[in-house]
Design a protein around this motif. Sequence first.
Motif, PDB file in Angstrom:
ATOM      1  N   TYR A 172       0.834  -1.205   0.000  1.00 40.15           N
ATOM      2  CA  TYR A 172       0.000   0.000   0.000  1.00 40.15           C
ATOM      3  C   TYR A 172       0.870   1.256   0.000  1.00 40.15           C
ATOM      4  O   TYR A 172       0.613   2.208  -0.751  1.00 40.15           O
ATOM      5  CB  TYR A 172      -0.909  -0.016   1.224  1.00 40.15           C
ATOM      6  CG  TYR A 172      -1.616   1.287   1.486  1.00 40.15           C
ATOM      7  CD1 TYR A 172      -2.703   1.693   0.708  1.00 40.15           C
ATOM      8  CD2 TYR A 172      -1.197   2.132   2.523  1.00 40.15           C
ATOM      9  CE1 TYR A 172      -3.352   2.886   0.944  1.00 40.15           C
ATOM     10  CE2 TYR A 172      -1.850   3.329   2.761  1.00 40.15           C
ATOM     11  CZ  TYR A 172      -2.922   3.709   1.978  1.00 40.15           C
ATOM     12  OH  TYR A 172      -3.554   4.905   2.209  1.00 40.15           O
ATOM     13  N   ILE A 173       1.917   1.258   0.830  1.00 40.93           N
ATOM     14  CA  ILE A 173       2.816   2.410   0.888  1.00 40.93           C
ATOM     15  C   ILE A 173       3.482   2.631  -0.462  1.00 40.93           C
ATOM     16  O   ILE A 173       3.542   3.763  -0.971  1.00 40.93           O
ATOM     17  CB  ILE A 173       3.871   2.199   1.997  1.00 40.93           C
ATOM     18  CG1 ILE A 173       3.205   2.290   3.369  1.00 40.93           C
ATOM     19  CG2 ILE A 173       5.009   3.212   1.888  1.00 40.93           C
ATOM     20  CD1 ILE A 173       4.076   1.823   4.509  1.00 40.93           C
ATOM     21  N   ALA A 174       3.983   1.563  -1.061  1.00 40.08           N
ATOM     22  CA  ALA A 174       4.627   1.683  -2.371  1.00 40.08           C
ATOM     23  C   ALA A 174       3.653   2.189  -3.422  1.00 40.08           C
ATOM     24  O   ALA A 174       4.006   3.014  -4.275  1.00 40.08           O
ATOM     25  CB  ALA A 174       5.218   0.337  -2.777  1.00 40.08           C
ATOM     26  N   SER A 175       2.412   1.720  -3.368  1.00 35.76           N
ATOM     27  CA  SER A 175       1.423   2.136  -4.362  1.00 35.76           C
ATOM     28  C   SER A 175       1.087   3.612  -4.206  1.00 35.76           C
ATOM     29  O   SER A 175       0.893   4.324  -5.206  1.00 35.76           O
ATOM     30  CB  SER A 175       0.152   1.283  -4.247  1.00 35.76           C
ATOM     31  OG  SER A 175      -0.574   1.583  -3.062  1.00 35.76           O
ATOM     32  N   ARG A 176       1.011   4.094  -2.961  1.00 35.60           N
ATOM     33  CA  ARG A 176       0.731   5.522  -2.726  1.00 35.60           C
ATOM     34  C   ARG A 176       1.875   6.386  -3.248  1.00 35.60           C
ATOM     35  O   ARG A 176       1.639   7.438  -3.849  1.00 35.60           O
ATOM     36  CB  ARG A 176       0.513   5.773  -1.232  1.00 35.60           C
ATOM     37  CG  ARG A 176      -0.808   5.278  -0.667  1.00 35.60           C
ATOM     38  CD  ARG A 176      -1.960   6.234  -0.941  1.00 35.60           C
ATOM     39  NE  ARG A 176      -1.717   7.581  -0.464  1.00 35.60           N
ATOM     40  CZ  ARG A 176      -1.964   8.018   0.791  1.00 35.60           C
ATOM     41  NH1 ARG A 176      -2.447   7.166   1.703  1.00 35.60           N
ATOM     42  NH2 ARG A 176      -1.741   9.269   1.134  1.00 35.60           N
ATOM     43  N   ILE A 177       3.101   5.958  -3.003  1.00 35.88           N
ATOM     44  CA  ILE A 177       4.246   6.718  -3.518  1.00 35.88           C
ATOM     45  C   ILE A 177       4.200   6.768  -5.037  1.00 35.88           C
ATOM     46  O   ILE A 177       4.349   7.831  -5.663  1.00 35.88           O
ATOM     47  CB  ILE A 177       5.575   6.098  -3.036  1.00 35.88           C
ATOM     48  CG1 ILE A 177       5.708   6.238  -1.514  1.00 35.88           C
ATOM     49  CG2 ILE A 177       6.759   6.768  -3.732  1.00 35.88           C
ATOM     50  CD1 ILE A 177       6.895   5.483  -0.928  1.00 35.88           C
ATOM     51  N   ALA A 178       3.972   5.612  -5.660  1.00 35.49           N
ATOM     52  CA  ALA A 178       3.932   5.547  -7.117  1.00 35.49           C
ATOM     53  C   ALA A 178       2.814   6.401  -7.694  1.00 35.49           C
ATOM     54  O   ALA A 178       2.970   7.001  -8.769  1.00 35.49           O
ATOM     55  CB  ALA A 178       3.768   4.093  -7.562  1.00 35.49           C
ATOM     56  N   ARG A 179       1.700   6.483  -6.993  1.00 32.11           N
ATOM     57  CA  ARG A 179       0.545   7.221  -7.486  1.00 32.11           C
ATOM     58  C   ARG A 179       0.665   8.728  -7.246  1.00 32.11           C
ATOM     59  O   ARG A 179       0.227   9.533  -8.083  1.00 32.11           O
ATOM     60  CB  ARG A 179      -0.732   6.681  -6.813  1.00 32.11           C
ATOM     61  CG  ARG A 179      -2.020   7.307  -7.339  1.00 32.11           C
ATOM     62  CD  ARG A 179      -3.235   6.564  -6.844  1.00 32.11           C
ATOM     63  NE  ARG A 179      -3.458   6.726  -5.413  1.00 32.11           N
ATOM     64  CZ  ARG A 179      -3.348   5.746  -4.506  1.00 32.11           C
ATOM     65  NH1 ARG A 179      -2.985   4.525  -4.899  1.00 32.11           N
ATOM     66  NH2 ARG A 179      -3.587   5.960  -3.233  1.00 32.11           N
ATOM     67  N   GLU A 180       1.270   9.127  -6.118  1.00 29.55           N
ATOM     68  CA  GLU A 180       1.216  10.530  -5.715  1.00 29.55           C
ATOM     69  C   GLU A 180       2.500  11.313  -5.970  1.00 29.55           C
ATOM     70  O   GLU A 180       2.471  12.545  -5.965  1.00 29.55           O
ATOM     71  CB  GLU A 180       0.835  10.615  -4.233  1.00 29.55           C
ATOM     72  CG  GLU A 180      -0.543  10.034  -3.965  1.00 29.55           C
ATOM     73  CD  GLU A 180      -0.962  10.154  -2.505  1.00 29.55           C
ATOM     74  OE1 GLU A 180      -0.575  11.151  -1.864  1.00 29.55           O
ATOM     75  OE2 GLU A 180      -1.682   9.259  -2.028  1.00 29.55           O
ATOM     76  N   VAL A 181       3.611  10.633  -6.172  1.00 28.99           N
ATOM     77  CA  VAL A 181       4.859  11.329  -6.503  1.00 28.99           C
ATOM     78  C   VAL A 181       4.952  11.397  -8.019  1.00 28.99           C
ATOM     79  O   VAL A 181       4.872  10.358  -8.688  1.00 28.99           O
ATOM     80  CB  VAL A 181       6.073  10.607  -5.896  1.00 28.99           C
ATOM     81  CG1 VAL A 181       7.372  11.287  -6.329  1.00 28.99           C
ATOM     82  CG2 VAL A 181       5.966  10.582  -4.373  1.00 28.99           C
TER      83      VAL A 181
END
Length: 233
Positions: free
Chosen positions: A172-181
């Motif tokens: 989930y953390i990796a997906s948020r980084i990929a989506r929001e950065v």
Amino acid sequence: MKAHISEVFSSIQGEGTLIGRRQIFVRFSGCNLKCNYCDTSKNQDPLYGEEISVDELFERVNEIITPDFHSISFTGGEPLLHADFIREFLEKHNFKALIETNGSLPKELAKIVDLIDYASVDIKLPEHEASSNWDDLFGCELESIKILRDEGINTYSKVVVMPSTKVDLVGYIASRIAREVPDTSNLSMVIQPVSPLGLWADEERKLFRISEKAGEYLDVLVIPQVHKLLKVR
């Protein structure tokens, strides 16, 4: 300007993407979080160590520079509690610098982002730090990564994992980084198994699962604390 600093020493970087580089470590006192795996817990005290000036720090750094010196690591504690001190130091002395931060203070990070070369953002998990609202903390960490990437800083995120860590949470953390950065093309996630490594004797497959899940979204490296394996600071 002065800051409380517990130690200034030369060693080999044992974490993250600069692993193996000879650095001078400047360890600041004081931290705004209390992580249960912290291996520098004395530095949570803001008055621990010695109060020294920018010029005194330069003298200490200059005394221990070696031919293989790569950069200064500003660490802690939480070094961004001393952002104004770091800014004054780097404005006066032209060193390559790494900031090792928990990412919870993006406004302080913005004060020095134009003066640093590398950044490690240590993303906390709910099991690490119970005194903060995790969603808010993670939001600040994401904001810090965005600030760094907008400035073009060589940045990696780091997640300290335990045998109890949920695989899907890291995903989930990796997906948020990929989506929001905006640009993650050169943004790695370092999975750091908590020390001592004996804790992983029966859980090595879990590290593979964590890496695989995070790898769906980001470039991933699994790196233990190598300086502890070498038995150096």
